[in-house]
Design a protein around this motif. Sequence first.
Motif: not given
Length: 139
Positions: A11-16, A45-49, A53-59, A76-85
């Motif tokens: 929610h934090f990166p999405i919101a920011t 947003g970039s920092l909270t992402a 991501v770390a928590a998502g990797l654990i999941d 999902h990972v490819a899209l998130v990484a692309s958004a981060w970039l």
Amino acid sequence: MKHPLHPALVHFPIATWTLATCADVAGLWYGEAAWRYAAPLHVVGSLTALAAVAAGLIDFMKLPVDSPAAKYVTRHVALVASAWLAYGASLVLRYHEHRLQDPTTAAIAASVVGFLLLGAAGWQGGQLVYRHGANVQRH
């Protein structure tokens, strides 16, 4: 921990990032009064992402190897990484000679592209949870 942390952190990166894109677009009409908020929101947003991501990797590591959800995880990972970039590119495009400048058209476009990619990533994340029940405990 029994409850997955990733859904609580996203929610934090999405919101920011969403607010950053809104500030960028609003800046087209309101100028600095709007866009000056975008850069700090991009940073947060970039920092909270990274935490999400770390928590998502654990999941992801808890997902069975033969799960049909694996292809959705990859998307999902490819899209998130692309958004981060894209958001990172938007932030970099705001700096000139070590200080913030008015965002260029390219910076605003990168922010909008990041927002669209973020929406698609969220859709894939929803598929993981609501269609495949990834990391959902059934009683």
